[in-house]
Design a protein around this motif. Structure first.
Motif, PDB file in Angstrom:
ATOM      1  N   SER A   1       2.168   5.072   5.310  1.00  0.00           N
ATOM      2  CA  SER A   1       1.689   6.020   4.293  1.00  0.00           C
ATOM      3  C   SER A   1       0.165   5.994   4.220  1.00  0.00           C
ATOM      4  O   SER A   1      -0.476   5.036   4.657  1.00  0.00           O
ATOM      5  CB  SER A   1       2.285   5.684   2.927  1.00  0.00           C
ATOM      6  N   VAL A   2      -0.392   7.053   3.653  1.00  0.00           N
ATOM      7  CA  VAL A   2      -1.840   7.111   3.446  1.00  0.00           C
ATOM      8  C   VAL A   2      -2.267   5.924   2.581  1.00  0.00           C
ATOM      9  O   VAL A   2      -3.295   5.295   2.823  1.00  0.00           O
ATOM     10  CB  VAL A   2      -2.240   8.438   2.758  1.00  0.00           C
ATOM     11  N   GLU A   3      -1.444   5.601   1.572  1.00  0.00           N
ATOM     12  CA  GLU A   3      -1.781   4.505   0.666  1.00  0.00           C
ATOM     13  C   GLU A   3      -1.791   3.165   1.430  1.00  0.00           C
ATOM     14  O   GLU A   3      -2.675   2.333   1.206  1.00  0.00           O
ATOM     15  CB  GLU A   3      -0.790   4.482  -0.515  1.00  0.00           C
ATOM     16  N   ASP A   4      -0.836   2.977   2.354  1.00  0.00           N
ATOM     17  CA  ASP A   4      -0.841   1.763   3.214  1.00  0.00           C
ATOM     18  C   ASP A   4      -2.157   1.672   3.985  1.00  0.00           C
ATOM     19  O   ASP A   4      -2.733   0.595   4.128  1.00  0.00           O
ATOM     20  CB  ASP A   4       0.264   1.827   4.292  1.00  0.00           C
ATOM     21  N   TRP A   5      -2.564   2.824   4.496  1.00  0.00           N
ATOM     22  CA  TRP A   5      -3.791   2.834   5.317  1.00  0.00           C
ATOM     23  C   TRP A   5      -5.001   2.497   4.455  1.00  0.00           C
ATOM     24  O   TRP A   5      -5.815   1.644   4.783  1.00  0.00           O
ATOM     25  CB  TRP A   5      -3.952   4.202   6.004  1.00  0.00           C
ATOM     26  N   ARG A   6      -5.090   3.181   3.280  1.00  0.00           N
ATOM     27  CA  ARG A   6      -6.247   2.982   2.399  1.00  0.00           C
ATOM     28  C   ARG A   6      -6.324   1.528   1.928  1.00  0.00           C
ATOM     29  O   ARG A   6      -7.357   0.870   2.052  1.00  0.00           O
ATOM     30  CB  ARG A   6      -6.170   3.917   1.191  1.00  0.00           C
ATOM     31  N   SER A   7      -5.195   1.023   1.413  1.00  0.00           N
ATOM     32  CA  SER A   7      -5.240  -0.337   0.852  1.00  0.00           C
ATOM     33  C   SER A   7      -5.377  -1.370   1.970  1.00  0.00           C
ATOM     34  O   SER A   7      -6.058  -2.384   1.802  1.00  0.00           O
ATOM     35  CB  SER A   7      -4.007  -0.603  -0.012  1.00  0.00           C
ATOM     36  N   GLY A   8      -4.760  -1.086   3.129  1.00  0.00           N
ATOM     37  CA  GLY A   8      -4.875  -2.011   4.269  1.00  0.00           C
ATOM     38  C   GLY A   8      -6.301  -2.098   4.800  1.00  0.00           C
ATOM     39  O   GLY A   8      -6.793  -3.178   5.133  1.00  0.00           O
ATOM     40  N   ALA A   9      -6.951  -0.951   4.836  1.00  0.00           N
ATOM     41  CA  ALA A   9      -8.346  -0.944   5.304  1.00  0.00           C
ATOM     42  C   ALA A   9      -9.235  -1.676   4.296  1.00  0.00           C
ATOM     43  O   ALA A   9     -10.139  -2.430   4.666  1.00  0.00           O
ATOM     44  CB  ALA A   9      -8.835   0.490   5.511  1.00  0.00           C
ATOM     45  N   ALA A  10      -8.939  -1.470   2.987  1.00  0.00           N
ATOM     46  CA  ALA A  10      -9.749  -2.103   1.934  1.00  0.00           C
ATOM     47  C   ALA A  10      -9.587  -3.621   1.963  1.00  0.00           C
ATOM     48  O   ALA A  10     -10.562  -4.369   1.815  1.00  0.00           O
ATOM     49  CB  ALA A  10      -9.351  -1.548   0.567  1.00  0.00           C
ATOM     50  N   SER A  11      -8.362  -4.098   2.180  1.00  0.00           N
ATOM     51  CA  SER A  11      -8.122  -5.552   2.141  1.00  0.00           C
ATOM     52  C   SER A  11      -8.458  -6.223   3.473  1.00  0.00           C
ATOM     53  O   SER A  11      -8.529  -7.443   3.551  1.00  0.00           O
ATOM     54  CB  SER A  11      -6.652  -5.819   1.801  1.00  0.00           C
ATOM     55  N   GLY A  12      -8.611  -5.409   4.517  1.00  0.00           N
ATOM     56  CA  GLY A  12      -8.870  -5.977   5.839  1.00  0.00           C
ATOM     57  C   GLY A  12      -7.593  -6.231   6.631  1.00  0.00           C
ATOM     58  O   GLY A  12      -7.630  -6.612   7.799  1.00  0.00           O
ATOM     59  N   GLU A  13      -6.426  -5.992   5.986  1.00  0.00           N
ATOM     60  CA  GLU A  13      -5.133  -6.148   6.671  1.00  0.00           C
ATOM     61  C   GLU A  13      -5.046  -5.180   7.862  1.00  0.00           C
ATOM     62  O   GLU A  13      -4.562  -5.536   8.930  1.00  0.00           O
ATOM     63  CB  GLU A  13      -4.012  -5.904   5.651  1.00  0.00           C
TER      64      GLU A  13
END
Ligand SMILES: *Cc1c(COP(=O)(O)O)cnc(C)c1O
Length: 362
Positions: free
Chosen positions: A286-298
């Motif tokens: 999901s877009v949210e997975d991408w956004r939060s993953g990029a933010a956390s470095g995951e």
């Protein structure tokens, strides 16, 4: 399919050809020859010929102009270190072309005929295959509805053509692209033509591409048509995400839900990533997975892939709900390693362990 070989009697002069191949651009210069074959219900495929590259003369009522019944492929011929010329997985393009044809109600061209036609053109235009690493001869097979008339029905005639153009690297590998996530427009929906490589999909995408440019982005990222939540593709390329870092990284790509174009580069990279020891996953992202993953470095890296540009890093994503950077905004180490390995196989500097290369000229 019997092919008549009738090459261009007036090819571009050697010095001029060499100059064009040295500065090829993309889709700027075309080779001396083209391939053309006709199909109708009575005769099947016939009149297959290798002939001088030239404009077509078509009746203005030819069906393709009105109802968009058209499909295409994109593939490349690569100069090998010993001077030979090879294609990369031409059968895969042939199989996909037949599937696209079936979806658009065009006649299927047998795989062996498709490959023989591509080989005939590459042989005739071998002098147009660049020598530099990263460069290649880009080959564009396509098929159009060629019946004349305005009745809306599957065409009873089709024309298959192949043209070719020497190609430099499509995007600059060192420069990552920025993407605009489109909420307004969709590329494909279930039951539609998203899996077919047809011109109509591109016609429907151009306004979103323009909207992305207005937002200062290089490319558009498509979401699913129903929830506008799941990431599908970028422009005319498939997407990959790197989760984690180093040896334990996982290489993740959106699953083929029926609305994505099944890229041959995508398929090859799943294998190459596995060869390099990474876990690969085809899942919904999901877009949210991408956004939060990029933010956390995951999510440490994101890249797009396709025949024309091979692999392009994505440095930044923008959307109506916010912007984010991926990693440090530069192409990541796994993006570059996968790129080097795939290009190495295609250009013959790395061992072709999967039998993907198909030699046309020794
Ligand atoms: C052609 C295409 C791709 C990439 O396919 P490759 O076989 O890897 O070149 C991806 N998405 C779309 C929409 C395409 O048309």
């Amino acid at each position: 399919m019997q092919i008549t070989i009738n090459p261009n009697p007036n090819p571009v002069a050697d010095a001029e050809r060499v100059a064009r191949v040295a500065q090829p651009g993309f889709g700027k210069y075309f080779t001396d020859n083209m391939f053309i074959a006709e199909w109708n219900e009575e005769k099947g495929w016939h009149d297959a010929r290798l002939t001088a590259y030239a404009p077509l003369t078509l009746d203005p009522a030819t069906m393709v102009f009105h109802y968009g019944q058209e499909i295409f492929e994109g593939m490349k011929a690569y100069r090998q270190p010993d001077g030979a010329i090879s294609l990369f997985r031409p059968d895969a393009n042939a199989v996909r072309f037949a599937r696209s044809a079936a979806r658009i109600a065009l006649p299927e061209l047998p795989v062996k005929d498709f490959v023989a036609a591509v080989e005939a053109l590459v042989k005739a235009d071998a002098g147009w295959v660049p020598n530099n690493p990263g460069e290649s001869l880009y080959i564009r097979p396509f098929m159009i509805a060629s019946e004349v008339g305005l009745g809306v029905r599957p065409s009873s005639r089709a024309t298959f053509l192949i043209i070719a153009t020497p190609a430099a690297a499509y995007f600059n590998a060192a420069k990552p692209v920025s993407v605009w996530i489109s909420n307004e427009y969709v590329r494909a929906s279930k039951g539609g033509t998203g899996e077919a490589k047809c011109g109509g999909n591109y016609a429907a995408s151009l306004l979103a591409q323009r909207a992305a440019a207005k937002e200062g982005c290089d490319q558009v990222v498509w979401l699913d048509a129903v929830e506008r939540k799941w990431i599908e593709e970028m422009g005319g390329m498939n997407l990959f995400f790197v989760k984690g870092k180093g040896k334990d990284a996982r290489i993740v790509t959106p699953s083929l839900t029926g609305t994505l174009l099944p890229g041959i580069t995508r398929d090859s990279l799943l294998t190459v990533a596995d060869d390099l020891g990474y876990k690969v996953e085809e899942v919904m992202i999901s877009v949210e997975d991408w956004r939060s993953g990029a933010a956390s470095g995951e999510i440490s890296e994101t890249f797009a892939c396709g025949t024309a540009a091979v692999i392009t890093g994505i440095g930044e994503a923008k959307s109506a709900n916010g912007n984010w950077q991926i990693g440090d905004g530069q192409p990541g180490p796994i993006t570059l390693a996968l790129r080097e390995r795939l290009l190495g196989i295609q250009h013959g500097s790395q061992v072709d362990t999967h039998g993907w290369m198909s030699k046309v000229i020794s």
